[in-house]
Design a protein around this motif. Structure first.
Motif, PDB file in Angstrom:
ATOM      1  N   LEU A  19       4.017 -10.389 106.376  1.00 34.91           N
ATOM      2  CA  LEU A  19       4.442  -9.337 107.298  1.00 34.91           C
ATOM      3  C   LEU A  19       5.691  -8.663 106.759  1.00 34.91           C
ATOM      4  N   GLY A  58       3.966 -11.225 115.170  1.00 36.65           N
ATOM      5  CA  GLY A  58       3.996  -9.791 115.411  1.00 36.65           C
ATOM      6  C   GLY A  58       5.424  -9.390 115.723  1.00 36.65           C
ATOM      7  N   ARG A 102      -2.476 -11.029 113.697  1.00 39.27           N
ATOM      8  CA  ARG A 102      -1.818  -9.755 113.431  1.00 39.27           C
ATOM      9  C   ARG A 102      -1.773  -8.923 114.718  1.00 39.27           C
ATOM     10  N   ALA A 103      -0.762  -8.057 114.846  1.00 41.02           N
ATOM     11  CA  ALA A 103      -0.666  -7.142 115.979  1.00 41.02           C
ATOM     12  C   ALA A 103      -1.641  -5.991 115.814  1.00 41.02           C
ATOM     13  N   ASP A 104      -2.188  -5.514 116.932  1.00 39.33           N
ATOM     14  CA  ASP A 104      -3.110  -4.381 116.881  1.00 39.33           C
ATOM     15  C   ASP A 104      -2.399  -3.082 117.272  1.00 39.33           C
ATOM     16  N   PHE A 109      -1.749  -8.720 120.364  1.00 37.32           N
ATOM     17  CA  PHE A 109      -1.614  -9.643 119.243  1.00 37.32           C
ATOM     18  C   PHE A 109      -2.842 -10.527 119.191  1.00 37.32           C
ATOM     19  N   GLU A 278       3.599  -1.983 110.619  1.00 40.27           N
ATOM     20  CA  GLU A 278       2.829  -2.803 111.557  1.00 40.27           C
ATOM     21  C   GLU A 278       3.150  -2.384 112.982  1.00 40.27           C
ATOM     22  N   ARG A 280       4.115  -2.644 116.897  1.00 34.95           N
ATOM     23  CA  ARG A 280       4.962  -3.553 117.669  1.00 34.95           C
ATOM     24  C   ARG A 280       4.141  -4.176 118.796  1.00 34.95           C
ATOM     25  N   VAL A 281       4.438  -5.438 119.082  1.00 32.35           N
ATOM     26  CA  VAL A 281       3.797  -6.119 120.197  1.00 32.35           C
ATOM     27  C   VAL A 281       4.469  -5.679 121.497  1.00 32.35           C
TER      28      VAL A 281
END
Length: 284
Positions: A19, A58, A102-104, A109, A278, A280-281
């Motif tokens: 990450l 995440g 992984r975060a979407d 997450f 990436e 953010r959650v």
């Protein structure tokens, strides 16, 4: 073909969860079986030790990560090293631990679980979204390749022993719609799909266990190219750097001979591809 540099010569038993944290300007990764989280900013490496297996994260904000462990999801403060539990994750099942996650793009997450001894069908894939943990897919042996189309329209994942990467459509809130389909069948080549990430163009980059490589595939599943690594057990890629043109790849030393000095190291390639930040959650 780009040649990998060694970002970290630390010998991880099972490196995973690659990450890039843009706010900190650093790469993060885990040694699942070593119970550690690592951070490297290109100059200095540091780590945090946990009392249980940890595998994926995440980003929530500059100093906070959502981390998946063998028994829970928790919020972790990188500055104070303090934990805040969010929910259980198969806490009543000592057979399993967390693996790839992984975060979407919608702020959820995804996290997979598996047996410590890769017991067939012992694991599952879950999604945590705004305080709710929901199982998405069950009877998974080794969950991997969890990543997402840049527009959030699809998720990808695999059960590594099947050697098939699957794709499923997502709704506006990031929940799966319909049944997953076969997106990439690696059985003819005998390849074992491990962790994966998509770049800004939607190409999927897949670390391939026991194949000494990370391979790139177009959104339609066409093979594009591969980058070779000096050790066979490659596990998880992530794009990072100021221009997102650095591809980091983790690996595993578990079961490798001492003569394989690169096993468990973490590598980085300079590429002409471009990743992206990436997601953010979203906590609530």
């Amino acid at each position: 073909m780009p040649q990998p540099a060694t970002l970290s010569a630390t010998r991880c038993i099972l490196g995973e969860g690659a990450l890039w944290h843009p706010d900190r300007g650093s790469f993060l990764w885990f040694d699942i079986l070593g119970h550690r989280l690592y951070e490297h900013d290109g100059q200095t490496e540091r780590h945090w030790q946990f009392d249980r297996a940890v595998s994926a994260a995440g980003i929530v904000e500059v100093s906070h990560l959502l981390i998946a462990s063998e028994r829970d999801l928790f919020l972790f403060d990188l500055d104070s090293a303090s934990e805040t539990r969010l929910c259980d994750l198969e806490a009543d099942n000592p057979v399993t631990r967390s693996n790839d996650g992984r975060a979407d793009p919608q702020g959820g997450f995804w996290i997979g679980t598996m047996g410590y001894k890769a017991e067939p069908g012992a694991g599952a894939i879950y999604r945590w979204y705004k305080g709710e943990l929901r199982q998405l897919f069950g009877e998974i042996t080794i969950p991997n390749a969890i990543c997402f189309a840049p527009d959030g329209g699809h998720a990808y994942f695999t059960d590594t022993p099947t050697r098939v990467i699957r794709r499923v459509a997502l709704d506006a809130e990031g929940w799966p719609v319909g049944e997953p389909d076969t997106w990439l069948d690696l059985r003819p080549e005998g390849l074992n799909p491990d962790g994966a990430v998509t770049d800004a163009a939607g190409n999927l980059w897949n670390a391939q266990w026991e194949a000494n490589r990370v391979a790139s595939y177009a959104p339609d599943g066409r093979f594009l190219r591969s980058f070779a690594l000096p050790t066979p057990q490659t596990t998880c890629p992530a794009f990072g750097g100021a221009d997102y043109d650095r591809l980091m790849v983790t690996s595993a030393a578990e079961g490798r001979p001492e003569e394989d000095g690169a096993a468990g190291n973490t590598f980085v390639f300079k590429t002409d591809a471009r990743g992206r930040a990436e997601p953010r959650v979203v906590l609530a």
